[in-house]
Design a protein around this motif. Structure first.
Motif, PDB file in Angstrom:
ATOM      1  N   GLY A  88       0.797  -1.207   0.000  1.00  0.00           N
ATOM      2  CA  GLY A  88       0.000   0.000   0.000  1.00  0.00           C
ATOM      3  C   GLY A  88       0.834   1.262   0.000  1.00  0.00           C
ATOM      4  N   LEU A  89       0.625   2.114   1.010  1.00  0.00           N
ATOM      5  CA  LEU A  89       1.214   3.439   1.036  1.00  0.00           C
ATOM      6  C   LEU A  89       2.599   3.427   1.667  1.00  0.00           C
ATOM      7  CD1 LEU A  89      -1.989   5.255   2.315  1.00  0.00           C
ATOM      8  CD2 LEU A  89      -0.988   5.537   0.038  1.00  0.00           C
ATOM      9  N   SER A  90       3.476   4.238   1.093  1.00  0.00           N
ATOM     10  CA  SER A  90       4.755   4.521   1.729  1.00  0.00           C
ATOM     11  C   SER A  90       4.512   5.401   2.948  1.00  0.00           C
ATOM     12  CB  SER A  90       5.673   5.234   0.743  1.00  0.00           C
ATOM     13  OG  SER A  90       6.752   5.859   1.407  1.00  0.00           O
ATOM     14  N   PHE A  91       5.423   5.361   3.925  1.00  0.00           N
ATOM     15  CA  PHE A  91       5.283   6.236   5.085  1.00  0.00           C
ATOM     16  C   PHE A  91       5.326   7.695   4.650  1.00  0.00           C
ATOM     17  CE2 PHE A  91       6.730   8.888   8.527  1.00  0.00           C
ATOM     18  CZ  PHE A  91       6.062   8.398   9.638  1.00  0.00           C
ATOM     19  N   THR A  92       6.190   8.017   3.706  1.00  0.00           N
ATOM     20  CA  THR A  92       6.417   9.407   3.324  1.00  0.00           C
ATOM     21  C   THR A  92       5.249   9.956   2.508  1.00  0.00           C
ATOM     22  OG1 THR A  92       8.787   8.963   3.227  1.00  0.00           O
ATOM     23  CG2 THR A  92       8.007  10.979   2.202  1.00  0.00           C
ATOM     24  N   ASN A  93       4.708  11.069   2.956  1.00  0.00           N
ATOM     25  CA  ASN A  93       3.659  11.772   2.223  1.00  0.00           C
ATOM     26  C   ASN A  93       4.334  12.865   1.397  1.00  0.00           C
ATOM     27  OD1 ASN A  93       1.527  13.436   1.369  1.00  0.00           O
ATOM     28  ND2 ASN A  93       0.293  12.937   3.171  1.00  0.00           N
ATOM     29  N   THR A  94       4.383  12.689   0.084  1.00  0.00           N
ATOM     30  CA  THR A  94       5.141  13.614  -0.763  1.00  0.00           C
ATOM     31  C   THR A  94       4.533  15.013  -0.793  1.00  0.00           C
ATOM     32  OG1 THR A  94       3.917  12.807  -2.693  1.00  0.00           O
ATOM     33  CG2 THR A  94       6.023  11.778  -2.227  1.00  0.00           C
ATOM     34  N   ASP A  95       3.238  15.151  -0.486  1.00  0.00           N
ATOM     35  CA  ASP A  95       2.630  16.478  -0.455  1.00  0.00           C
ATOM     36  C   ASP A  95       3.096  17.291   0.742  1.00  0.00           C
ATOM     37  OD1 ASP A  95       1.156  16.303  -2.791  1.00  0.00           O
ATOM     38  OD2 ASP A  95      -0.528  15.319  -1.803  1.00  0.00           O
ATOM     39  N   MET A  96       3.773  16.647   1.690  1.00  0.00           N
ATOM     40  CA  MET A  96       4.236  17.335   2.892  1.00  0.00           C
ATOM     41  C   MET A  96       5.739  17.582   2.897  1.00  0.00           C
ATOM     42  SD  MET A  96       1.912  15.156   5.619  1.00  0.00           S
ATOM     43  CE  MET A  96       2.530  15.995   7.077  1.00  0.00           C
ATOM     44  N   THR A  97       6.447  17.116   1.886  1.00  0.00           N
ATOM     45  CA  THR A  97       7.905  17.154   1.919  1.00  0.00           C
ATOM     46  C   THR A  97       8.463  18.496   1.444  1.00  0.00           C
ATOM     47  OG1 THR A  97       8.002  16.165  -0.294  1.00  0.00           O
ATOM     48  CG2 THR A  97       8.153  14.676   1.590  1.00  0.00           C
ATOM     49  N   GLN A  98       9.605  18.848   2.035  1.00  0.00           N
ATOM     50  CA  GLN A  98      10.370  20.012   1.606  1.00  0.00           C
ATOM     51  C   GLN A  98      11.692  19.607   0.990  1.00  0.00           C
ATOM     52  OE1 GLN A  98      10.804  23.554   4.221  1.00  0.00           O
ATOM     53  NE2 GLN A  98      13.005  23.214   4.080  1.00  0.00           N
ATOM     54  N   ASN A  99      12.414  18.665   1.639  1.00  0.00           N
ATOM     55  CA  ASN A  99      13.698  18.193   1.128  1.00  0.00           C
ATOM     56  C   ASN A  99      13.705  16.679   1.088  1.00  0.00           C
ATOM     57  OD1 ASN A  99      14.912  20.806   0.946  1.00  0.00           O
ATOM     58  ND2 ASN A  99      15.287  20.761   3.153  1.00  0.00           N
ATOM     59  N   VAL A 100      14.303  16.121   0.050  1.00  0.00           N
ATOM     60  CA  VAL A 100      14.497  14.687  -0.076  1.00  0.00           C
ATOM     61  C   VAL A 100      15.960  14.460  -0.438  1.00  0.00           C
ATOM     62  CG1 VAL A 100      13.861  12.570  -1.284  1.00  0.00           C
ATOM     63  CG2 VAL A 100      12.118  14.307  -0.823  1.00  0.00           C
ATOM     64  N   ASP A 101      16.724  13.898   0.490  1.00  0.00           N
ATOM     65  CA  ASP A 101      18.148  13.628   0.293  1.00  0.00           C
ATOM     66  C   ASP A 101      18.394  12.133   0.365  1.00  0.00           C
ATOM     67  OD1 ASP A 101      18.599  16.357   0.176  1.00  0.00           O
ATOM     68  OD2 ASP A 101      19.004  16.521   2.320  1.00  0.00           O
ATOM     69  N   PHE A 102      19.283  11.649  -0.514  1.00  0.00           N
ATOM     70  CA  PHE A 102      19.531  10.207  -0.596  1.00  0.00           C
ATOM     71  C   PHE A 102      21.016   9.949  -0.780  1.00  0.00           C
ATOM     72  CE2 PHE A 102      19.990   6.326  -3.188  1.00  0.00           C
ATOM     73  CZ  PHE A 102      19.443   5.405  -2.302  1.00  0.00           C
ATOM     74  N   SER A 103      21.544   8.999  -0.019  1.00  0.00           N
ATOM     75  CA  SER A 103      22.927   8.554  -0.172  1.00  0.00           C
ATOM     76  C   SER A 103      22.940   7.051  -0.386  1.00  0.00           C
ATOM     77  CB  SER A 103      23.758   8.908   1.067  1.00  0.00           C
ATOM     78  OG  SER A 103      25.061   8.370   0.969  1.00  0.00           O
ATOM     79  N   ALA A 104      23.613   6.608  -1.453  1.00  0.00           N
ATOM     80  CA  ALA A 104      23.649   5.190  -1.809  1.00  0.00           C
ATOM     81  C   ALA A 104      24.834   4.452  -1.199  1.00  0.00           C
ATOM     82  CB  ALA A 104      23.678   5.028  -3.331  1.00  0.00           C
ATOM     83  N   GLY A 105      25.568   5.097  -0.310  1.00  0.00           N
ATOM     84  CA  GLY A 105      26.698   4.418   0.330  1.00  0.00           C
ATOM     85  C   GLY A 105      27.782   5.394   0.719  1.00  0.00           C
ATOM     86  N   GLY A 106      28.622   5.004   1.662  1.00  0.00           N
ATOM     87  CA  GLY A 106      29.687   5.877   2.126  1.00  0.00           C
ATOM     88  C   GLY A 106      29.167   7.061   2.914  1.00  0.00           C
ATOM     89  N   PHE A 107      28.032   6.910   3.599  1.00  0.00           N
ATOM     90  CA  PHE A 107      27.438   8.024   4.328  1.00  0.00           C
ATOM     91  C   PHE A 107      28.123   8.227   5.671  1.00  0.00           C
ATOM     92  CE2 PHE A 107      24.791   4.217   4.300  1.00  0.00           C
ATOM     93  CZ  PHE A 107      24.720   3.875   5.647  1.00  0.00           C
ATOM     94  N   GLN A 108      27.812   9.367   6.297  1.00  0.00           N
ATOM     95  CA  GLN A 108      28.526   9.822   7.480  1.00  0.00           C
ATOM     96  C   GLN A 108      28.130   9.035   8.730  1.00  0.00           C
ATOM     97  OE1 GLN A 108      27.880  14.012   7.798  1.00  0.00           O
ATOM     98  NE2 GLN A 108      29.104  14.513   5.996  1.00  0.00           N
ATOM     99  N   ALA A 109      28.951   9.217   9.789  1.00  0.00           N
ATOM    100  CA  ALA A 109      28.743   8.497  11.045  1.00  0.00           C
ATOM    101  C   ALA A 109      27.491   8.963  11.772  1.00  0.00           C
ATOM    102  CB  ALA A 109      29.974   8.662  11.941  1.00  0.00           C
ATOM    103  N   LYS A 110      27.001  10.166  11.469  1.00  0.00           N
ATOM    104  CA  LYS A 110      25.828  10.664  12.178  1.00  0.00           C
ATOM    105  C   LYS A 110      24.568   9.885  11.815  1.00  0.00           C
ATOM    106  CE  LYS A 110      24.611  14.355   8.895  1.00  0.00           C
ATOM    107  NZ  LYS A 110      24.403  15.818   8.745  1.00  0.00           N
TER     108      LYS A 110
END
Length: 826
Positions: free
Chosen positions: A193-215
């Motif tokens: 069914g539905l994804s958790f993310t409601n795209t009508d409410m989003t401001q930023n969408v950031d994606f990293s496919a690997g090598g991301f930071q420790a935070k």
């Protein structure tokens, strides 16, 4: 019914408290953020002799002259100036939010920012693009699947995705810095069914496919980091189509201290499911409501609440199915007649509070708490009688295309009574500290997580072929049917029964240091940090559990040479551990193995980021090469989107690949991209040698394209095209995966959408025109699977009683489907 009343009452209440009177003068308003997504106070917004200054919340509002093109100038003593051309009509209000940092350059009317996102090897996706691009299950995940290195092996109805050889469980998803989860018992894409993310409410969408930071947290593959919008004025958005609808309301108080956005969504996948080969009485319905409320009492404190309630109902009654396969010389058909039904229900409640305290310009602290509660039920009794037969291929025959001889006749009875109740609590504190005139930054955080799982599994399967019950392969009792009668016990072909009450307590944390310096005339960014994670499993009938811990150092380097060309070279290295979640602790018999180790992966990612102008328009070319080596791998089998782990850390694996992505304004004013990826991933189970992993998808091509008709500029076109080479086709239950290494056919899919935008020329319309009140009013026509390709997700394995062979019958996904969509925004 009570749930629906609650949802609409909540939406009405939100609209009521956020609506405020609209000014009749032409205005520009918005929020200015820095590269850390924090409000910037003291930004001067001006044109000619008129000006305004952003307040402590980064908000500004400026009255501008109507019916003439003006240039807004945004300046700050510590940030790079930005200009923005604009032309408004009388009474029009325009919202313009922007990011400012110390290194931004403007190309034409588009700002390409050399911000931390670029340095951190993060791909940013415009939420407006996400809303426009067609897809059978539209949303963030659908767009991600057009990126190189991202595959959607769960099918077009699934929101799952795997990245660079990982599986669906290896991806982190955050909304407003809060980790969100997906259901446990899902076994097929059409149940999601539905994804958790409601795209009508989003401001930023950031994606990293690997090598991301420790935070970021402890997963092996990727990070999806989503930020919801903080409204500055009243707004309303609605969408309706043959697949469902949504309604979103947003707004802010007059003093801008309160803001809220609430969205309701409803989806019905009947249109898509009815296009599959299996004929059913089936109406899957999914609904959810989300709200994000923010309160900024002063410049020091910020409070926010994120809430979600969702309910998915999946009532499935299969009737018949016929699948033709084989070769031209030897066509074979599988006919199945079903009795019984499946009733599944997934109910989720989620709530999170976030407090942000700004001690001063250099020190910020955050406290985040969240609770996730899911109740899931999976009940089914389905009897399938199948006929495996030869197809008449004689042209002119009255039985052309029909089954004329049955090779195999059998029945299969599947039963399940599975229940799961999970409660997950998180409490986290974070800090950010700017040092040395903000040239250095230290981030740290500590998090406590408690997971309480109550799980009951009752599943069995009985297979009868030509009147003879089939025993499981590991059953050694002699069976010489039909020559001699069988006198042994009757046992199910599969039988899983378990009841688990499990508690998992986790402590994790990170520390990270970032700096910006120079090497000669070249700019250098360095980020180095480490994570720790310790956990212990306890519960009923769980003995000899040990406390385990892992340590994950990571580093990222970015070098920008002092060249005429705007190039950035990046290197990311680090350890990535994935401590086992409940599903990874449960073996094939449903037994919890408390001492399963964390899977470990070492990432090496080398990339180049090149900004340039072509046809006097901005473009970006990103290329990446990566290598991942994995140990203590928890091997698994994959059935649709259901993952069953062996829970014994019995494998080692590797993955390597190359990716490139070109995006920019191929058509002026719109963003499109082309992507290509090559990837190979293999594993060795118990030192038996390397074989393809279930996610070994070698080649990937993706195109996301936006255009309009020159003679009819109101008519827009959106195209999402994906080509993937075939995945390994899996193996029958209890079979040795080393024996079955065939692949599914290549995946080819194109979704296209046409949209007529009535508000395209609103600036040219006179005051009082009925369309002036709309920011967007459009009607769209969508075609899913434009070329009607037969794409297979998995195989069904059927036994031929005469030859004892097992045939892999592909489970095809949806065929061509048409949809009409209406969108309105105020």
């Amino acid at each position: 019914m009570k749930t629906n009343k609650y949802l609409f009452t909540l939406l009405f209440f939100t609209i009521s408290i956020i609506a405020f009177a609209q000014n009749q003068t032409a205005k520009v308003a918005g929020i200015v953020l820095d590269e850390n997504n924090k409000p910037v106070e003291g930004v001067n917004v001006s044109y000619q002799t008129k000006s305004a200054t952003t307040d402590k919340n980064g908000f500004y509002q400026l009255t501008v002259p109507a019916n003439q093109k003006i240039i807004l100038v945004f300046t700050h003593t510590a940030l790079k100036s930005i200009t923005f051309p604009i032309q408004l009509k009388v009474g029009e209000e325009f919202e313009y939010n922007l990011l400012m940092d110390d290194k931004a350059e403007q190309l034409s009317d588009v700002i390409i920012t050399s911000s931390k996102r670029r340095v951190q090897n993060i791909t940013s996706i415009d939420p407006e693009t996400i809303r426009k691009i067609p897809g059978a299950n539209p949303g963030v995940e659908s767009i991600l699947k057009s990126l190189p290195g991202v595959q959607g092996n769960g099918g077009e109805l699934s929101t799952t995705y795997n990245v660079r050889g990982g599986n669906f469980d290896e991806n982190l998803v955050y909304v407003n810095e809060i980790e969100v989860y997906r259901p446990f018992l899902i076994r097929s894409g059409q149940q999601e069914g539905l994804s958790f993310t409601n795209t009508d409410m989003t401001q930023n969408v950031d994606f990293s496919a690997g090598g991301f930071q420790a935070k970021y947290g402890d997963k092996l593959s990727s990070v999806l980091d989503i930020t919801y919008r903080k409204p500055t004025k009243f707004g309303l958005a609605a969408e309706a189509s043959f697949l469902g609808g949504s309604l979103t309301a947003e707004g802010a108080s007059k003093n801008k201290k309160w803001s809220a956005i609430t969205g309701i969504r409803y989806r019905d996948n009947s249109l898509l499911v009815n296009s599959q080969e299996t004929q059913t009485n089936f109406r899957p319905t999914f609904a959810d409501v989300q709200t994000n409320v923010n309160f900024n009492p002063n410049e020091k404190w910020q409070f926010s609440f994120l809430g979600n309630a969702s309910q998915n109902r999946y009532n499935y009654q299969p009737l018949t199915r016929q699948t033709n396969f084989g070769t031209i010389d030897e066509p074979i058909a599988l006919q199945v007649f079903y009795e019984g039904q499946e009733k599944d229900k997934y109910q989720t409640l989620f709530g999170a509070f976030k407090t942000n305290y700004v001690a001063n310009d250099n020190n910020t602290f955050k406290l985040i708490t969240s609770i996730y509660h899911t109740q899931e039920q999976e009940y089914f009794d389905i009897l399938a009688a199948y006929f495996l037969g030869e197809v008449d291929t004689n042209i002119g025959s009255e039985t052309l295309g029909q089954v004329t001889f049955n090779r195999g006749i059998g029945t299969q009875l599947n039963h399940a009574r599975n229940d799961l109740d999970a409660l997950i609590f998180n409490a986290e504190i974070k800090g950010t500290h700017q040092l040395n005139d903000k040239k250095q930054q230290i981030d740290w955080g500590f998090k406590y997580t408690r997971e309480n799982i109550r799980d009951r599994i009752v599943e069995w399967e009985v297979i009868d072929s030509a009147g003879f019950s089939i025993n499981p392969p590991q059953f050694d009792f002699p069976n010489e049917q039909p020559n001699n009668p069988y006198t042994g016990p009757l046992v199910p072909y599969q039988n899983v029964r378990a009841t688990n009450f499990v508690d998992i307590n986790r402590f994790s944390g990170y520390a990270q240091w970032s700096t910006k310096t120079t090497i000669g005339e070249n700019q250098l960014w360095i980020t180095a940090g480490a994570r720790f994670h310790t956990w212990m499993v306890s519960g009923r009938d769980i003995n000899n559990a040990k406390r385990q811990q892992v340590f994950s150092p990571r580093a990222q380097f970015a070098l920008k040479p002092n060249w005429d060309k705007d190039m950035l070279f990046k290197l990311s290295v680090g350890y990535y551990h994935q401590p086992p979640f409940y599903r990874e602790l449960r073996d094939s018999l449903g037994t919890v193995q408390p001492n399963v180790k964390a899977q470990q992966s070492v990432h090496f990612v080398l990339s180049n980021d090149f900004n340039f102008k072509m046809y006097n328009r901005p473009f970006k070319l990103v290329t990446e090469a990566y290598y991942k080596t994995m140990t203590d791998v928890n091997s698994y089998t994959l059935e649709n989107v259901r993952i069953r782990y062996r829970a014994n850390n019995d494998a080692v694996a590797y993955a390597y690949g190359f990716e490139t992505r070109l995006n920019g304004e191929f058509v002026p004013g719109t963003e499109s991209w082309l992507s290509f990826g090559y990837m190979k991933t293999e594993e060795s189970i118990n030192d038996r040698g390397y074989i393809a992993r279930p996610t070994d998808q070698r080649l990937k091509f993706g195109i996301l394209f936006q255009d309009y008709m020159p003679n009819i500029p109101n008519m827009k076109l959106y195209l999402n095209l994906v080509y993937n080479t075939g995945l390994p086709g899996g193996s029958p239950s209890y079979a040795d995966s080393y024996t079955y290494q065939s692949r599914l056919r290549d995946y080819r899919r194109a979704d296209v959408g046409f949209s007529y935008v009535f508000t395209e020329r609103n600036s040219e319309r006179p005051e009082g025109h009925w369309l002036k009140k709309y920011k967007d009013l459009s009607v769209g026509f969508e075609i899913f699977n434009l070329f009607n390709n037969q794409n297979a997700i998995t195989n069904t394995w059927v036994r031929d009683v005469y030859t004892k062979n097992q045939y892999a019958i592909p489970n095809y996904m949806t065929t061509r489907v048409f949809n009409i969509k209406l969108t309105a925004r105020l």
